[in-house]
Design a protein around this motif. Structure first.
Motif, PDB file in Angstrom:
ATOM      1  N   TRP A  95      21.925  30.958  37.303  1.00 37.85           N
ATOM      2  CA  TRP A  95      23.156  32.060  37.105  1.00 37.85           C
ATOM      3  C   TRP A  95      24.130  31.540  38.551  1.00 37.85           C
ATOM      4  CZ3 TRP A  95      24.774  36.279  40.289  1.00 37.85           C
ATOM      5  CH2 TRP A  95      24.039  36.211  41.624  1.00 37.85           C
ATOM      6  N   SER A  96      25.174  32.605  38.153  1.00 40.95           N
ATOM      7  CA  SER A  96      26.051  32.395  38.846  1.00 40.95           C
ATOM      8  C   SER A  96      27.325  33.587  38.979  1.00 40.95           C
ATOM      9  CB  SER A  96      27.610  30.481  38.504  1.00 40.95           C
ATOM     10  OG  SER A  96      28.359  30.564  39.624  1.00 40.95           O
ATOM     11  N   ALA A  97      28.041  33.861  40.219  1.00 42.62           N
ATOM     12  CA  ALA A  97      28.811  35.469  39.890  1.00 42.62           C
ATOM     13  C   ALA A  97      30.287  34.542  39.467  1.00 42.62           C
ATOM     14  CB  ALA A  97      28.559  35.922  41.073  1.00 42.62           C
ATOM     15  N   ALA A  98      30.537  33.137  39.681  1.00 45.97           N
ATOM     16  CA  ALA A  98      31.814  32.710  39.651  1.00 45.97           C
ATOM     17  C   ALA A  98      32.539  33.271  38.526  1.00 45.97           C
ATOM     18  CB  ALA A  98      32.580  31.107  39.126  1.00 45.97           C
ATOM     19  N   GLY A  99      33.444  33.758  38.660  1.00 49.68           N
ATOM     20  CA  GLY A  99      34.623  34.316  36.925  1.00 49.68           C
ATOM     21  C   GLY A  99      34.223  35.656  36.706  1.00 49.68           C
ATOM     22  N   TRP A 100      33.222  36.617  36.898  1.00 51.36           N
ATOM     23  CA  TRP A 100      32.789  37.219  36.819  1.00 51.36           C
ATOM     24  C   TRP A 100      32.187  39.102  37.735  1.00 51.36           C
ATOM     25  CZ3 TRP A 100      28.263  39.713  38.004  1.00 51.36           C
ATOM     26  CH2 TRP A 100      27.452  39.089  38.398  1.00 51.36           C
ATOM     27  N   CYS A 101      32.532  38.217  39.336  1.00 48.79           N
ATOM     28  CA  CYS A 101      32.064  39.327  40.328  1.00 48.79           C
ATOM     29  C   CYS A 101      33.118  39.925  40.637  1.00 48.79           C
ATOM     30  CB  CYS A 101      31.912  38.232  41.174  1.00 48.79           C
ATOM     31  SG  CYS A 101      31.986  38.436  42.740  1.00 48.79           S
ATOM     32  N   PRO A 102      33.140  41.018  40.675  1.00 53.68           N
ATOM     33  CA  PRO A 102      34.661  42.053  41.184  1.00 53.68           C
ATOM     34  C   PRO A 102      35.305  40.998  42.844  1.00 53.68           C
ATOM     35  CG  PRO A 102      32.230  43.518  40.195  1.00 53.68           C
ATOM     36  CD  PRO A 102      32.537  41.868  40.902  1.00 53.68           C
ATOM     37  N   VAL A 103      34.220  41.483  44.003  1.00 54.10           N
ATOM     38  CA  VAL A 103      34.755  40.649  45.246  1.00 54.10           C
ATOM     39  C   VAL A 103      36.067  39.227  44.605  1.00 54.10           C
ATOM     40  CG1 VAL A 103      34.249  39.626  46.915  1.00 54.10           C
ATOM     41  CG2 VAL A 103      33.248  40.648  45.886  1.00 54.10           C
ATOM     42  N   GLU A 104      35.400  38.348  43.471  1.00 53.35           N
ATOM     43  CA  GLU A 104      36.359  37.283  43.348  1.00 53.35           C
ATOM     44  C   GLU A 104      37.485  38.074  42.888  1.00 53.35           C
ATOM     45  OE1 GLU A 104      36.786  33.259  39.975  1.00 53.35           O
ATOM     46  OE2 GLU A 104      34.188  34.916  40.558  1.00 53.35           O
ATOM     47  N   LYS A 105      37.470  39.270  41.501  1.00 51.63           N
ATOM     48  CA  LYS A 105      38.696  39.695  41.249  1.00 51.63           C
ATOM     49  C   LYS A 105      39.003  40.110  42.144  1.00 51.63           C
ATOM     50  CE  LYS A 105      37.540  38.652  37.035  1.00 51.63           C
ATOM     51  NZ  LYS A 105      37.777  37.060  36.128  1.00 51.63           N
ATOM     52  N   ALA A 106      38.682  40.771  42.745  1.00 57.05           N
ATOM     53  CA  ALA A 106      39.676  41.566  43.777  1.00 57.05           C
ATOM     54  C   ALA A 106      40.591  40.764  44.875  1.00 57.05           C
ATOM     55  CB  ALA A 106      38.739  43.151  44.776  1.00 57.05           C
ATOM     56  N   MET A 107      39.712  39.631  45.012  1.00 56.09           N
ATOM     57  CA  MET A 107      40.511  38.535  45.616  1.00 56.09           C
ATOM     58  C   MET A 107      41.620  37.887  45.586  1.00 56.09           C
ATOM     59  SD  MET A 107      39.226  38.691  50.095  1.00 56.09           S
ATOM     60  CE  MET A 107      40.182  36.914  49.190  1.00 56.09           C
ATOM     61  N   GLY A 108      41.650  38.110  43.653  1.00 53.52           N
ATOM     62  CA  GLY A 108      42.011  37.887  43.161  1.00 53.52           C
ATOM     63  C   GLY A 108      43.811  38.317  43.126  1.00 53.52           C
ATOM     64  N   ILE A 109      43.491  40.005  43.745  1.00 54.38           N
ATOM     65  CA  ILE A 109      45.213  40.756  44.118  1.00 54.38           C
ATOM     66  C   ILE A 109      45.498  40.609  45.512  1.00 54.38           C
ATOM     67  CG2 ILE A 109      45.144  42.769  43.083  1.00 54.38           C
ATOM     68  CD1 ILE A 109      43.474  43.563  41.078  1.00 54.38           C
ATOM     69  N   VAL A 110      44.857  40.955  46.200  1.00 53.61           N
ATOM     70  CA  VAL A 110      45.091  40.796  47.708  1.00 53.61           C
ATOM     71  C   VAL A 110      44.458  40.198  48.897  1.00 53.61           C
ATOM     72  CG1 VAL A 110      44.319  44.069  46.782  1.00 53.61           C
ATOM     73  CG2 VAL A 110      42.584  42.396  47.859  1.00 53.61           C
ATOM     74  N   GLY A 111      44.379  39.067  47.984  1.00 52.94           N
ATOM     75  CA  GLY A 111      43.247  37.847  49.182  1.00 52.94           C
ATOM     76  C   GLY A 111      44.128  36.878  50.181  1.00 52.94           C
ATOM     77  N   SER A 112      45.671  37.539  49.429  1.00 56.56           N
ATOM     78  CA  SER A 112      46.437  37.078  50.339  1.00 56.56           C
ATOM     79  C   SER A 112      46.821  37.525  51.272  1.00 56.56           C
ATOM     80  CB  SER A 112      47.850  36.107  49.891  1.00 56.56           C
ATOM     81  OG  SER A 112      48.518  37.337  49.552  1.00 56.56           O
ATOM     82  N   ARG A 113      47.723  36.594  52.717  1.00 50.25           N
ATOM     83  CA  ARG A 113      47.651  37.727  54.314  1.00 50.25           C
ATOM     84  C   ARG A 113      49.287  38.514  53.251  1.00 50.25           C
ATOM     85  NH1 ARG A 113      51.656  37.039  57.786  1.00 50.25           N
ATOM     86  NH2 ARG A 113      50.604  37.082  59.989  1.00 50.25           N
ATOM     87  N   PRO A 114      49.572  38.209  53.464  1.00 54.24           N
ATOM     88  CA  PRO A 114      51.100  38.803  52.855  1.00 54.24           C
ATOM     89  C   PRO A 114      50.824  40.600  51.858  1.00 54.24           C
ATOM     90  CG  PRO A 114      51.913  37.087  51.970  1.00 54.24           C
ATOM     91  CD  PRO A 114      50.276  36.292  52.655  1.00 54.24           C
ATOM     92  N   ALA A 115      49.531  40.421  51.097  1.00 57.04           N
ATOM     93  CA  ALA A 115      49.037  41.409  51.008  1.00 57.04           C
ATOM     94  C   ALA A 115      48.870  42.316  51.251  1.00 57.04           C
ATOM     95  CB  ALA A 115      48.368  40.978  49.262  1.00 57.04           C
ATOM     96  N   MET A 116      48.045  41.601  52.081  1.00 57.51           N
ATOM     97  CA  MET A 116      46.648  42.708  52.778  1.00 57.51           C
ATOM     98  C   MET A 116      48.002  42.861  53.689  1.00 57.51           C
ATOM     99  SD  MET A 116      44.152  42.717  52.159  1.00 57.51           S
ATOM    100  CE  MET A 116      43.469  43.213  53.295  1.00 57.51           C
ATOM    101  N   LEU A 117      48.724  42.657  54.326  1.00 62.29           N
ATOM    102  CA  LEU A 117      49.764  42.381  55.363  1.00 62.29           C
ATOM    103  C   LEU A 117      50.215  43.446  54.965  1.00 62.29           C
ATOM    104  CD1 LEU A 117      50.232  40.180  58.122  1.00 62.29           C
ATOM    105  CD2 LEU A 117      48.199  42.360  58.116  1.00 62.29           C
TER     106      LEU A 117
END
Length: 162
Positions: free
Chosen positions: A13-35
């Motif tokens: 199995w793979s978590a790719a494509g459905w992992c909540p961490v992956e989805k969250a990083m797509g939203i807040v994963g950039s330095r500007p977004a976090m800051l």
């Protein structure tokens, strides 16, 4: 961490494509977004203030703010200074305030494991005790990595889905 049941075979199995961490990083994963989120927690609401306090270009701020608004972490509110045109400011939503433990955990980790010595401390206004983030089970026990097991609830793990 202990993987149980169908999760035990990591090649199945793979978590790719459905992992909540992956989805969250797509939203807040950039330095500007976090800051920008950091500044929102500190009380910043106005566009020009985000640009200045995060030290980013206006176009980058606009793009990051748009992503955070679309994801529901921030909301726009209209304001108008006397004699000026209407403008928008940005406020944390319930979803945004739910991000507080993540922000505090990053601050805590950075304080412990980087070469910075922040002048800011966080304390509980009710008793002045320091505020920190820890991993606990719902019964209140502090849990380390070895004390966590992962299992599939509901549907079986997805194999190779993206």
């Amino acid at each position: 961490m202990t993987l149980t049941g169908v999760l035990e075979d990591r090649s199945a199995w793979s978590a790719a494509g459905w992992c909540p961490v992956e989805k969250a990083m797509g939203i807040v994963g950039s330095r500007p977004a976090m800051l920008i989120l950091r500044e929102a927690f500190y009380g910043t609401t106005r566009f020009d203030d985000f640009v200045q306090r995060v030290a980013i270009a206006p176009a980058t701020a606009a793009s990051s703010l748009r992503v955070l608004v679309e994801a529901g972490l921030l909301e726009r509110r209209t304001y108008q200074e006397p004699g000026a045109r209407r403008r928008e400011e940005y406020h944390l939503t319930v979803s945004g305030t739910d991000f507080l433990p993540v922000m505090l955990a990053l601050f805590q980790w950075g304080s412990r494991h980087t070469d910075t010595s922040p002048p800011i401390t966080f304390s509980h206004t009710g008793c002045d005790a320091p505020v920190g983030v820890s991993v606990r089970c719902e019964a209140g026990h502090e849990v380390g990595l070895a004390g966590i097991s992962a299992a599939v609830e509901g549907s079986p793990a997805r194999s190779g889905e993206s």
